[in-house]
Enzyme design. Sequence first.
Site, PDB file in Angstrom:
ATOM      1  N   HIS A   1     -26.241  43.716   5.623  1.00 57.66           N
ATOM      2  CA  HIS A   1     -25.228  43.848   6.630  1.00 57.66           C
ATOM      3  C   HIS A   1     -24.756  45.378   6.808  1.00 57.66           C
ATOM      4  O   HIS A   1     -24.477  46.206   8.000  1.00 57.66           O
ATOM      5  CB  HIS A   1     -24.034  43.089   6.940  1.00 57.66           C
ATOM      6  CG  HIS A   1     -23.748  41.797   6.692  1.00 57.66           C
ATOM      7  ND1 HIS A   1     -25.364  40.937   8.000  1.00 57.66           N
ATOM      8  CD2 HIS A   1     -23.575  40.824   6.315  1.00 57.66           C
ATOM      9  CE1 HIS A   1     -24.619  39.609   7.384  1.00 57.66           C
ATOM     10  NE2 HIS A   1     -24.106  39.777   6.563  1.00 57.66           N
TER      11      HIS A   1
ATOM     12  N   ASP B   1     -26.803  31.426   0.841  1.00 54.13           N
ATOM     13  CA  ASP B   1     -25.775  30.579   1.045  1.00 54.13           C
ATOM     14  C   ASP B   1     -25.993  29.963   1.989  1.00 54.13           C
ATOM     15  O   ASP B   1     -25.099  29.644   3.086  1.00 54.13           O
ATOM     16  CB  ASP B   1     -24.668  32.041   1.755  1.00 54.13           C
ATOM     17  CG  ASP B   1     -25.367  33.148   2.269  1.00 54.13           C
ATOM     18  OD1 ASP B   1     -26.654  33.429   2.403  1.00 54.13           O
ATOM     19  OD2 ASP B   1     -25.010  33.748   3.067  1.00 54.13           O
TER      20      ASP B   1
ATOM     21  N   HIS C   1     -26.558  34.577   6.695  1.00 56.76           N
ATOM     22  CA  HIS C   1     -26.361  35.492   8.120  1.00 56.76           C
ATOM     23  C   HIS C   1     -27.750  36.409   8.462  1.00 56.76           C
ATOM     24  O   HIS C   1     -28.717  36.707   7.631  1.00 56.76           O
ATOM     25  CB  HIS C   1     -25.449  36.597   7.518  1.00 56.76           C
ATOM     26  CG  HIS C   1     -24.489  35.539   6.931  1.00 56.76           C
ATOM     27  ND1 HIS C   1     -23.800  35.260   6.188  1.00 56.76           N
ATOM     28  CD2 HIS C   1     -23.027  34.196   7.753  1.00 56.76           C
ATOM     29  CE1 HIS C   1     -22.454  33.975   5.691  1.00 56.76           C
ATOM     30  NE2 HIS C   1     -22.542  34.062   6.768  1.00 56.76           N
TER      31      HIS C   1
ATOM     32  N   ASP D   1     -31.374  35.112   4.362  1.00 53.74           N
ATOM     33  CA  ASP D   1     -29.948  34.394   3.949  1.00 53.74           C
ATOM     34  C   ASP D   1     -29.682  33.973   4.599  1.00 53.74           C
ATOM     35  O   ASP D   1     -30.226  34.579   6.096  1.00 53.74           O
ATOM     36  CB  ASP D   1     -29.222  36.356   3.748  1.00 53.74           C
ATOM     37  CG  ASP D   1     -27.613  35.764   3.593  1.00 53.74           C
ATOM     38  OD1 ASP D   1     -27.264  36.389   1.862  1.00 53.74           O
ATOM     39  OD2 ASP D   1     -27.002  36.291   4.337  1.00 53.74           O
TER      40      ASP D   1
HETATM   41 ZN   LIG Z   1     -24.543  35.459   3.851  1.00 51.02          ZN
END
Ligand SMILES: [Zn+2]
Length: 299
Positions: A91, A215, A130, A128
């Site tokens: 991120h 995740d 996200h 991931d």
């Molecule tokens: Zn994540």
Amino acid sequence: MARHDWFGWERVEAPRATREQLERVHPAAHVDRIEALAAAGGGAIDLDTTVVPGTWEAALRAAGGAVALVDALLGAGEPCGFSAMRPPGHHAEAGRAMGFCFFNNVAVAARHAQAAHGAERVLIVDWDVHHGNGTNDIFHADPSVQFCSIHEWPLYPGTGPASDTGSGPGEGYTLNLPVPAGSGDAVLCSLVEHVVAPLVAEYAPALVLVSAGFDAHRADPLALLEVTEAGYAVMTASLRRACAEVEAPLGLVLEGGYAVDALAASVAALMPVLGAAEVPPPVEVPRHPLADEALARLR
Ligand SMILES: [Zn+2]
């Protein structure tokens, strides 16, 4: 992992990333800010990203571990490896920490592969749950790094629609594969086997890195995908076969994963596949309609 005697892998302590390595991705002012904030005792950067006194050292080691992984793969000729460090990185944008991430470890690793080892093309797969907005942003206009992200959508951070395919000279070198809540092994394994693996063959990178978050696991509290340990092993097998075809090493860099037992079990399931002496045999992965859709967009 210790219970499995580390699967026979050699363990190496992550060194600190150097300023030069970090500044291939991040402006000096960003690096200075993280260092100063940690030295001053810490502070919040955003709602879920907080610097504490130990953050500076930890973030340097997480980026340095990813760099050392690249040195092992492209310098020492190892076929595969795993940098199991936190904080995560995907991120983090060039000039902004966010989403638990301070430095973009996988981006620093990709730039190191290019600057220190002469890798012309690097492919980053981000599984991931996200969207890896930072990595997406850093290489958006850069055709020398192909970025592919599979992520639940809609979900934090809200970026990564299928229509985002890069910009300028990097147009076509960003592949976003958003999937709906509830997607599990059938979807993610199909996307890796039928969309990402062929892209590895076509792009022929010198190195494949994985932003390996866990995740998307069905036990994870932060998202709603249904991937299992077996799914992570199948995705790893697909990537190892694809890498073997183009003679590119494969390196995993840890990102998220907030159900610790599920994270450990997933890593334990994929390590024997990642480190197998022989390239794993093909596994029959049915083509999911979402893979057909993605392939249609690529044409
Ligand atoms: Zn994540």
